[in-house]
Design an enzyme around this catalytic site. Structure first.
Site, mmCIF file in Angstrom:
data_model
loop_
_atom_site.group_PDB
_atom_site.id
_atom_site.type_symbol
_atom_site.label_atom_id
_atom_site.label_comp_id
_atom_site.label_asym_id
_atom_site.label_seq_id
_atom_site.Cartn_x
_atom_site.Cartn_y
_atom_site.Cartn_z
ATOM 1 N N TYR A 28 -1.980 0.405 7.755
ATOM 2 C CA TYR A 28 -1.026 -0.512 7.736
ATOM 3 C C TYR A 28 -0.977 -0.279 5.990
ATOM 4 C CZ TYR A 28 2.377 -3.890 10.014
ATOM 5 O OH TYR A 28 3.357 -4.706 10.232
ATOM 6 N N HIS A 30 0.801 -0.418 2.234
ATOM 7 C CA HIS A 30 1.491 -1.629 1.807
ATOM 8 C C HIS A 30 1.489 -1.491 0.500
ATOM 9 C CE1 HIS A 30 -2.161 -3.618 0.308
ATOM 10 N NE2 HIS A 30 -2.077 -4.236 1.709
ATOM 11 N N GLY A 32 -0.195 -2.202 -1.795
ATOM 12 C CA GLY A 32 -1.277 -2.350 -3.189
ATOM 13 C C GLY A 32 -1.910 -1.304 -2.190
ATOM 14 N N HIS A 33 -1.935 -0.544 -1.329
ATOM 15 C CA HIS A 33 -2.469 0.676 -1.569
ATOM 16 C C HIS A 33 -2.115 1.837 -1.963
ATOM 17 C CE1 HIS A 33 -3.541 -1.518 2.539
ATOM 18 N NE2 HIS A 33 -4.131 -1.113 2.510
ATOM 19 N N GLY A 143 -8.507 -2.361 -4.628
ATOM 20 C CA GLY A 143 -8.185 -3.411 -5.468
ATOM 21 C C GLY A 143 -9.114 -4.838 -5.493
ATOM 22 N N ASP A 146 -9.012 -8.241 -3.395
ATOM 23 C CA ASP A 146 -10.556 -8.222 -2.555
ATOM 24 C C ASP A 146 -11.667 -7.886 -3.099
ATOM 25 O OD1 ASP A 146 -9.807 -8.091 0.511
ATOM 26 O OD2 ASP A 146 -9.406 -6.398 -0.106
ATOM 27 N N SER A 182 -1.951 -7.071 3.860
ATOM 28 C CA SER A 182 -1.537 -6.283 5.503
ATOM 29 C C SER A 182 -1.708 -7.792 6.303
ATOM 30 C CB SER A 182 -2.848 -5.698 6.575
ATOM 31 O OG SER A 182 -2.663 -4.603 5.353
ATOM 32 N N ARG A 183 -2.322 -8.546 5.811
ATOM 33 C CA ARG A 183 -2.286 -10.360 6.983
ATOM 34 C C ARG A 183 -1.261 -10.970 6.541
ATOM 35 N NH1 ARG A 183 -8.351 -9.185 7.065
ATOM 36 N NH2 ARG A 183 -8.850 -9.134 8.960
HETATM 37 O O1 PAF Z 1 -10.003 -3.400 2.080
HETATM 38 C C1 PAF Z 1 -10.483 -2.642 3.331
HETATM 39 O O2 PAF Z 1 -9.265 -2.540 2.713
HETATM 40 C C2 PAF Z 1 -11.827 -2.515 3.809
HETATM 41 O O3 PAF Z 1 -12.706 -3.274 3.983
HETATM 42 C C3 PAF Z 1 -12.182 -0.800 3.562
HETATM 43 C C4 PAF Z 1 -13.154 -0.588 2.075
HETATM 44 C C5 PAF Z 1 -11.285 -0.204 3.594
HETATM 45 C C6 PAF Z 1 -13.485 -0.687 4.212
HETATM 46 O O4 PAF Z 1 -13.307 -1.109 5.696
#
Ligand code: PAF
Length: 278
Positions: A28, A30, A32-33, A143, A146, A182-183
């Site tokens: 999903y 975005h 950020g990714h 990122g 988290d 994503s949330r």
């Molecule tokens: O940050 C995330 O999306 C998840 O915690 C990760 C690092 C992909 C592990 O499932």
């Protein structure tokens, strides 16, 4: 771009690359990714992305089943970014029957998200360790959004002598400051408007820190009072902690501190953080 579903096939193709950059995701995708992918592309010869909604990092009453998924769009975005390898394993490929080994990082998993979500970081550390073993990257990108996850993974890498660099990239925000997640799709229009209070609380702390405030109690109170202006905000924690140990501080030391927040708005749980440093 090659999309690979099995560990055996990934290992075979992966051996053609050196200096691989790795972006683990739960899909999903975005901005950020994509910022992590961009950074990996800048710094590495080739880039691998994994898409796997990891069941073991969700608690029994959490949103694993409803976690947003859009694999077709994810692959289109990654194709556009000219990612080299995408690993999209099934849960059975990652956790075959009889797979019982887990990774427990210990102290830095106990507080904040670890206290609110028991077992979460065992699931995260275990899947990230497995993905690191499969992908064999030189650098892995996460990122700052988290923050505790980055501390847990960096500690796992140190403690288990893994030979890769963990690169932490800045949080990407919407124009009004809400951290992209994503949330965020769970939020109604009214909740989305209210959610920006998280960012406002962090910027209030930054402002007072910039003006010389070093008392953690005062800075926590400033964040609390800002969050309390939003009637929909149900506060879970307000933390001012050491950046590496995540232990709560009395005063912000010269090397700075991690300010982090968690709250619920309606059914959605949101987190955000910033580093207070000169
Ligand atoms: O940050 C995330 O999306 C998840 O915690 C990760 C690092 C992909 C592990 O499932």
């Amino acid at each position: 771009m090659q999309v690979i579903e099995t560990i055996a096939a990934f290992r075979q193709v992966r051996s053609r690359y050196t200096g691989l950059g790795f972006v683990p995701t739960m899909g999903y995708l975005h901005e950020g990714h994509l910022s992590l992918v961009h950074r990996a592309k800048e710094e590495c010869g080739a880039v691998a992305v994994s898409i796997f909604v990891n069941p073991t990092q969700f608690g029994p009453n959490e949103d694993f089943a409803g976690y947003p998924r859009d694999p077709k769009r994810d692959l289109e975005l990654l194709e556009k970014e000219q990612v080299d390898l995408v690993f999209t394993p099934s849960p059975g490929e990652i956790y075959p029957p009889g797979s019982t080994t887990v990774v427990e990082v210990g102290d830095v998993t106990e507080m904040l998200e670890g206290a609110a979500r028991p077992g979460h970081f065992r699931g995260v550390a275990t899947i990230v360790c497995k993905l690191f073993n499969i992908v064999q990257a030189s650098r892995a990108y996460f990122g700052q959004k988290d923050a505790q996850q980055t501390v847990v993974i960096a500690k796992m890498v140190r403690d288990l002598d893994m030979s890769l660099d963990v690169v932490v990239c800045p949080t990407v925000r919407e124009p009004d400051g809400l951290a992209i997640s994503s949330r965020n799709v769970y939020l109604t229009v009214d909740e989305r408007r209210a959610a920006v209070v998280l960012y406002r609380a962090l910027t209030a702390a930054e402002k007072h820190f910039g003006a010389g405030e070093r008392s953690s109690e005062a800075l926590r109170r400033i964040m609390h009072d800002t969050l309390a202006t939003e009637p929909q905000a149900d506060i879970e924690y307000i933390s001012l902690a050491d950046r590496d140990t995540l232990r709560e501080l009395d005063r912000v030391p010269p090397r700075g501190a991690l300010a982090s927040l968690a709250m619920r708005i309606g059914k959605t749980r949101l987190i955000d953080n910033c580093i207070l440093e000169k």
